[in-house]
Design a protein around this motif. Sequence first.
Motif, short mmCIF file in Angstrom:
data_model
loop_
_atom_site.label_atom_id
_atom_site.label_comp_id
_atom_site.label_asym_id
_atom_site.label_seq_id
_atom_site.Cartn_x
_atom_site.Cartn_y
_atom_site.Cartn_z
N PRO A 1 0.81 -1.22 0.00
CA PRO A 1 0.00 0.00 0.00
C PRO A 1 0.84 1.28 0.00
N GLU A 2 1.95 1.26 0.73
CA GLU A 2 2.84 2.43 0.74
C GLU A 2 3.45 2.66 -0.64
N LEU A 3 3.84 1.60 -1.29
CA LEU A 3 4.41 1.71 -2.64
C LEU A 3 3.39 2.27 -3.61
N MET A 4 2.17 1.77 -3.55
CA MET A 4 1.13 2.25 -4.45
C MET A 4 0.82 3.72 -4.19
N ALA A 5 0.79 4.12 -2.92
CA ALA A 5 0.55 5.52 -2.60
C ALA A 5 1.67 6.40 -3.14
N ASP A 6 2.89 5.90 -3.05
CA ASP A 6 4.05 6.64 -3.57
C ASP A 6 3.93 6.81 -5.08
N LEU A 7 3.57 5.74 -5.78
CA LEU A 7 3.41 5.83 -7.23
C LEU A 7 2.32 6.82 -7.62
N THR A 8 1.23 6.79 -6.87
CA THR A 8 0.12 7.71 -7.15
C THR A 8 0.54 9.16 -6.94
N SER A 9 1.28 9.41 -5.86
CA SER A 9 1.73 10.77 -5.58
C SER A 9 2.69 11.30 -6.63
N ARG A 10 3.43 10.39 -7.27
CA ARG A 10 4.37 10.78 -8.33
C ARG A 10 3.72 10.74 -9.71
N ASP A 11 2.44 10.34 -9.76
CA ASP A 11 1.71 10.22 -11.03
C ASP A 11 2.42 9.27 -12.00
N VAL A 12 2.85 8.13 -11.48
CA VAL A 12 3.54 7.12 -12.28
C VAL A 12 2.55 6.04 -12.69
N ASN A 13 2.44 5.78 -13.97
CA ASN A 13 1.60 4.71 -14.48
C ASN A 13 2.49 3.57 -14.96
N VAL A 14 2.30 2.40 -14.41
CA VAL A 14 3.17 1.26 -14.71
C VAL A 14 2.58 0.43 -15.83
N GLY A 15 3.41 0.13 -16.85
CA GLY A 15 2.97 -0.70 -17.96
C GLY A 15 3.55 -2.10 -17.94
N THR A 16 4.66 -2.26 -17.23
CA THR A 16 5.29 -3.58 -17.08
C THR A 16 5.69 -3.77 -15.63
N LEU A 17 5.40 -4.95 -15.12
CA LEU A 17 5.79 -5.30 -13.74
C LEU A 17 6.66 -6.54 -13.79
N VAL A 18 7.83 -6.45 -13.17
CA VAL A 18 8.72 -7.60 -13.02
C VAL A 18 8.88 -7.86 -11.53
N ASN A 19 8.27 -8.95 -11.07
CA ASN A 19 8.39 -9.36 -9.67
C ASN A 19 9.61 -10.27 -9.53
N SER A 20 10.76 -9.63 -9.28
CA SER A 20 12.03 -10.37 -9.20
C SER A 20 12.47 -10.58 -7.76
N ALA A 21 11.94 -9.82 -6.82
CA ALA A 21 12.36 -9.94 -5.42
C ALA A 21 12.00 -11.30 -4.85
N GLY A 22 12.91 -11.87 -4.09
CA GLY A 22 12.65 -13.15 -3.45
C GLY A 22 13.94 -13.72 -2.88
N PHE A 23 13.80 -14.67 -1.98
CA PHE A 23 14.97 -15.34 -1.45
C PHE A 23 14.59 -16.73 -0.99
#
Length: 267
Positions: free
Chosen positions: A76-98
Amino acid sequence: MARALYNPMGTTALVTGASSGLGVGYAHELAQRGADLVLVARRQDRLEALAVDLAEKYGTVSTVIPLDLTAPEAVPELMADLTSRDVNVGTLVNSAGFGTLGSFVDADADRQAEQITLNVLALTQLTHALLPDLISAATLRPNTAALVNLASTAAFQPVPQMSVYAASKAYVLSFTEALWYETRASGLKVTAVCPGYVDTEFSAVAGNHQPTDRHLTVERVMRSTCAALDRTSTPPQVIVGKRNAVLARAAILSPRRAVLKVAGRPR
């Protein structure tokens, strides 16, 4: 086979786990193809260094968001940050993991919970939050939008001594394949990338030291991913390496006990 070049030029791609390994590789590939980046990981210094590197090499604008995705309100914090910066995402790469190596009975409970949170929960939450935008981008501009989830060849069988990791990647694979089917009419390119051992920090974090001649390179994983995205019909899964593909198919077709016996051999 007919190909439709994946071209994210003029769009923004969000990459998690962008401070090292495959995350860095995906950031370079996307920047080279003309996308701006949102770089997400815990280590701000590495993200900032990567952003400078991408700008110098490709003229890419990168938004650096240092964030621990295992934190309860991270997405939710990340999404709020993106909204505040007016960033629209067209590609998502979920690479985080361990991953972690060792008997489950001896494992640290908090560490296992973190592994599930990052590999499964954060990936699911972020995908759910951004999927409408990805579908919209794919519909408006064909061949510009993608969802890439990093799974593993471990997803094809249970793996003793890495039980939670393998189970989490089985989830990622199944989840991604289902989304591939659900979104097939939109034109969104959806795939789960399934490498084996890759020459990154992953093995050191997991405590799993495999012979280097069995490691894939980051570049090899990038080539396989991009080849899949460039296809007219992107496959729901990409198994990187012929040997890994053979082993994964064998795991599917073999009796479960036999697979466990092989997977449980000392590493």
